[in-house]
Design an enzyme around this catalytic site. Structure first.
Site, PDB file in Angstrom:
ATOM      1  CG  LEU A 190      18.724  62.542  -4.150  1.00 18.85           C
ATOM      2  CD1 LEU A 190      18.668  61.264  -3.323  1.00 18.85           C
ATOM      3  CD2 LEU A 190      17.841  63.608  -3.531  1.00 18.85           C
ATOM      4  CG  ASP A 191      21.647  69.113  -3.507  1.00 23.58           C
ATOM      5  OD1 ASP A 191      22.018  69.051  -4.696  1.00 23.58           O
ATOM      6  OD2 ASP A 191      20.916  70.019  -3.065  1.00 23.58           O
ATOM      7  N   PRO A 192      24.617  66.092  -2.086  1.00 26.60           N
ATOM      8  CG  PRO A 192      26.878  66.603  -2.422  1.00 26.60           C
ATOM      9  CD  PRO A 192      25.487  67.073  -2.764  1.00 26.60           C
TER      10      PRO A 192
ATOM     11  CB  ALA B 290      19.542  65.080  -0.318  1.00 27.62           C
TER      12      ALA B 290
END
Length: 300
Positions: A37-39, A41
């Protein structure tokens, strides 16, 4: 400790940050996760502990669900609100305009990966090139959007929320950017929350603070999901004690000596192999009249 802890990843943490915290709290050295997961998100991040880490190469294709917030009238280099602004169009759209556009982005579609992504091009991550101001041509990828619904939209603020269920490798911010381009307004993602992954939902999650409390109180097993739960989509096959011993020792099983003997089970079918007492041994794969080992998970 073997199993899965489902973490509600907080904003500002990378997936590897979550792994590091979980490893420290649980004392389990062998850890992994099932999908980055992107930071910025948040949401469902299954963390694998012990023997569950063997599953990492088996569950990469799981579908995922998201709630994504967006804003029209703006574009950035990262396709989200945290990037450098490229254009503020000043153009606006109505809710009916967005709803009319959504069918174009359902089903099997092609996406061009954003420059700010972990996709590799000639051995280099795209985001490394993007940070140097280099943009390269990217080949489109086919992904599947199973459902795409507009949950809300405020025509005054031009902000709304989408619900998305999609296949692995789908970039939600690219969907939003493409919708903005189709509307002629531009659009950026302003928040992303993963609500489901690998069959787990937000209801299965604990926060990192809750994980600390569970570890401190010795109650972590209350939230530890069994390794087998990662493969709930596969059928289960119970085997005898002798067959279980053979399977754990690396031997294939004769399908005619199992409960599948009178059934036509296609080659390539993956099965959860269990003892009659319910112990999960691993995954088997049907090959002719044999059930061969796909992956062993038995720890003893």
């Amino acid at each position: 400790m073997n199993g899965v802890i489902v973490i509600d990843k907080p904003q500002g943490f990378t997936s590897f940050d979550v792994i590091a915290v979980t490893r420290k709290l649980t004392g389990q050295r062998k850890t992994g996760h099932t999908g980055t997961l992107d930071p910025n998100a948040t949401g469902v991040l299954p963390v694998l502990l012990g023997s569950a880490t063997k599953a990492q190469d088996l569950i990469v294709n799981h579908d995922k669900e998201y709630l994504a917030e967006f804003r029209l009238g703006l574009t950035t280099d990262t396709l989200d609100i945290w990037g450098q602004v490229k254009c503020e169009s000043g153009r606006r759209a109505l809710q009916k305009d967005i709803e009319a556009m959504l069918p174009c982005f359902r089903g099997e579609i092609e996406q061009i990966p954003p420059m700010f992504s972990a996709v590799q091009k000639n051995g280099q991550r795209l985001y490394d090139l993007a940070r140097k101001g280099i943009e390269v041509e990217r080949e489109p990828r086919r992904v599947t959007v199973y459902s795409l619904e507009l949950c809300s939209f405020d025509e005054d603020s031009q902000c709304g929320t989408l619900s998305v269920k999609c296949s692995k490798g789908t970039y939600i911010r690219t969907i939003i950017d493409d919708i903005g381009a189709a509307l002629g307004t531009g659009a950026v993602m302003t928040a992303l929350r993963r609500t489901s992954a690998c069959g787990y939902t937000l209801d299965d999650c604990v926060t990192l603070d809750e994980l600390k409390e569970l570890c401190d109180s010795g109650k972590i097993n209350d939230k530890l999901r069994p390794v087998e739960s990662l493969f709930s989509d596969y059928g289960a096959l119970s085997v005898s004690e002798a067959q279980a011993k053979r399977f754990k020792n690396g031997g294939a099983l004769d399908i005619l000596r199992t409960a599948l003997r009178d059934k036509k089970t296609p080659d390539g079918t993956t099965l959860r192999i269990k003892t009659r007492e319910g112990e999960f041994l691993g995954l088997g794969i049907v090959s002719g009249e044999l059930i061969k080992i796909k992956k062993l998970f038995a720890t003893a």
